[in-house]
Design a protein around this motif. Structure first.
Motif, PDB file in Angstrom:
ATOM      1  N   VAL A 194       0.935  -1.047   0.033  1.00 25.82           N
ATOM      2  CA  VAL A 194      -0.060   0.018   0.060  1.00 25.82           C
ATOM      3  C   VAL A 194       1.275   0.625  -0.207  1.00 25.82           C
ATOM      4  CG1 VAL A 194      -1.269   1.858   0.970  1.00 25.82           C
ATOM      5  CG2 VAL A 194      -1.726  -1.136   0.999  1.00 25.82           C
ATOM      6  N   LEU A 195       1.951   1.139   1.238  1.00 26.87           N
ATOM      7  CA  LEU A 195       2.813   2.285   1.019  1.00 26.87           C
ATOM      8  C   LEU A 195       2.961   2.520  -0.206  1.00 26.87           C
ATOM      9  CD1 LEU A 195       4.377   1.971   4.110  1.00 26.87           C
ATOM     10  CD2 LEU A 195       2.657   3.376   4.167  1.00 26.87           C
ATOM     11  N   LEU A 196       3.827   1.741  -1.708  1.00 28.31           N
ATOM     12  CA  LEU A 196       4.422   1.536  -2.376  1.00 28.31           C
ATOM     13  C   LEU A 196       3.878   2.034  -3.774  1.00 28.31           C
ATOM     14  CD1 LEU A 196       6.705  -1.439  -2.837  1.00 28.31           C
ATOM     15  CD2 LEU A 196       7.365   0.895  -2.328  1.00 28.31           C
ATOM     16  N   VAL A 197       2.267   2.109  -3.630  1.00 31.79           N
ATOM     17  CA  VAL A 197       1.299   1.657  -4.643  1.00 31.79           C
ATOM     18  C   VAL A 197       0.712   3.476  -4.507  1.00 31.79           C
ATOM     19  CG1 VAL A 197      -1.197   1.776  -4.990  1.00 31.79           C
ATOM     20  CG2 VAL A 197       0.260   0.033  -5.006  1.00 31.79           C
ATOM     21  N   SER A 198       1.431   3.572  -2.942  1.00 32.86           N
ATOM     22  CA  SER A 198       0.938   6.131  -2.592  1.00 32.86           C
ATOM     23  C   SER A 198       1.704   6.613  -3.122  1.00 32.86           C
ATOM     24  CB  SER A 198       0.395   5.736  -1.278  1.00 32.86           C
ATOM     25  OG  SER A 198      -0.475   4.843  -0.797  1.00 32.86           O
ATOM     26  N   ALA A 199       3.344   5.814  -2.958  1.00 35.98           N
ATOM     27  CA  ALA A 199       3.838   6.876  -2.851  1.00 35.98           C
ATOM     28  C   ALA A 199       4.614   7.103  -4.648  1.00 35.98           C
ATOM     29  CB  ALA A 199       5.319   6.367  -2.326  1.00 35.98           C
ATOM     30  N   ALA A 200       4.430   5.969  -5.423  1.00 33.31           N
ATOM     31  CA  ALA A 200       4.057   5.835  -7.003  1.00 33.31           C
ATOM     32  C   ALA A 200       3.223   6.839  -7.698  1.00 33.31           C
ATOM     33  CB  ALA A 200       4.192   4.204  -7.499  1.00 33.31           C
ATOM     34  N   THR A 201       1.668   6.573  -6.833  1.00 31.89           N
ATOM     35  CA  THR A 201       0.694   6.803  -7.660  1.00 31.89           C
ATOM     36  C   THR A 201       0.052   8.472  -7.276  1.00 31.89           C
ATOM     37  OG1 THR A 201      -0.864   5.903  -5.904  1.00 31.89           O
ATOM     38  CG2 THR A 201      -0.998   4.699  -8.335  1.00 31.89           C
ATOM     39  N   ASP A 257       0.796  12.147  -7.768  1.00 30.46           N
ATOM     40  CA  ASP A 257       1.800  13.155  -8.572  1.00 30.46           C
ATOM     41  C   ASP A 257       2.899  14.399  -8.215  1.00 30.46           C
ATOM     42  OD1 ASP A 257       2.101  14.486 -11.057  1.00 30.46           O
ATOM     43  OD2 ASP A 257       0.220  15.958 -10.796  1.00 30.46           O
ATOM     44  N   VAL A 258       4.021  13.532  -7.856  1.00 31.88           N
ATOM     45  CA  VAL A 258       5.044  14.514  -6.880  1.00 31.88           C
ATOM     46  C   VAL A 258       6.465  14.374  -7.740  1.00 31.88           C
ATOM     47  CG1 VAL A 258       6.347  14.566  -4.997  1.00 31.88           C
ATOM     48  CG2 VAL A 258       4.214  14.202  -4.415  1.00 31.88           C
TER      49      VAL A 258
END
Length: 285
Positions: A47-54, A56-57
């Motif tokens: 979940v953390l990896l998906v959140s960081a990947a999605t 817009d930063v």
């Protein structure tokens, strides 16, 4: 020598006569499975990896962040504008008043409701309803409550105080019933043995024992409201936050730096006094 051989032979016959499915007494227990913990850790990591990947930063912009922070810190604190200090102190006092009024409103409402939500005090249907209400209130941020109240009460400090009071009911109510439920049953049993009912138990056993902790929680809620009052001022609830938002929009960084110094010093002073009072209440003189 013959006795030793006979003992070894008897032990070997006992071992061979044990059923096949029976475990030896000296065998170690099976190692507990950590499959659930491993799966939960993997899910959280995913979940953390998906959140960081999605998000817009632009992660490359982080390299210039320290230089930007240093630039704005120099604009704000190199030469603060102290000419507006009297007004800043007045607005800070309004924020403190807003926080105190909100804390008092929170305490007056949440402590009776929290005691009714405690095990053994209120009926089951009332306990569940109150605990659900506390959970719903805790789920809504103070800023959202203030924005809703703005349509009714307008842009006044009373809106901020009311928002802080309503938002604190959820947390203060939870602290109250958890405090009551952790009390020892000796005083309550003594009141019941003397013929006292539920009201007498609350009045003479639970309330005196829970009062120091509840007063400490009330002071801690006041500390939280001091910080939140500045945030609520940004959305138009008045106080030092409104002044801070206005001068930030005008890019008057020297005044913004002075306001931040006032907020930090005042908050630290209030925290020190409140912390000393809480220690005195909980530990005595």
């Amino acid at each position: 020598m013959s006795g030793i051989l006979q003992n070894r032979a008897s032990r070997s016959r006992t071992a061979t006569s044990r059923p096949a499915g029976e475990r030896p007494a000296s065998a170690l227990p099976p190692r507990p499975s950590r499959l659930g913990q491993t799966v939960a850790t993997a899910v959280v990591g995913l979940v953390l990896l998906v959140s960081a990947a999605t998000l817009d930063v632009e992660w490359s912009d982080l390299r210039g962040l320290p230089a930007a922070v240093a630039e704005y810190a120099a604009l704000m604190f190199a030469d603060p504008d102290w000419s507006r200090l009297p007004r800043a102190l007045f607005e800070m006092w309004r924020s403190i008043s807003m926080a105190w009024l909100g804390a008092m409103l929170c305490v007056v409402v949440s402590i009776p409701l929290g005691m009714l939500a405690a095990q053994g005090v209120g009926p089951a249907w009332l306990r569940l309803a109150l605990r659900g209400l506390f959970a719903v209130i805790r789920a809504v941020p103070e800023v959202i409550i203030a924005l809703v109240l703005l349509t009714v009460t307008g842009l006044t400090p009373f809106t901020g105080a009311l928002a802080l009071g309503i938002a604190g009911i959820g947390t203060q109510g939870k602290w109250t019933y958890e405090t009551v439920e952790t009390l020892r049953d000796g005083a309550a049993d003594a009141v019941r043995a003397a013929g006292g009912g539920r009201t007498a138990v609350v009045r003479w056993a639970l309330w005196p024992a829970a009062l120091p902790a509840l007063l400490s929680f009330a002071l801690y809620r006041f500390e939280i409201n001091i910080r939140m009052s500045a945030v609520l001022g940004i959305v138009g609830a008045g106080g030092i936050g409104s002044m801070l938002a206005n001068y930030t929009n005008y890019r008057e960084w020297d005044t913004v730096g002075m306001l931040l110094i006032v907020v930090v010093v005042t908050t630290m002073a209030v925290d020190a006094v409140s912390g000393a009072l809480r220690r005195r209440i909980m530990e005595g003189a």
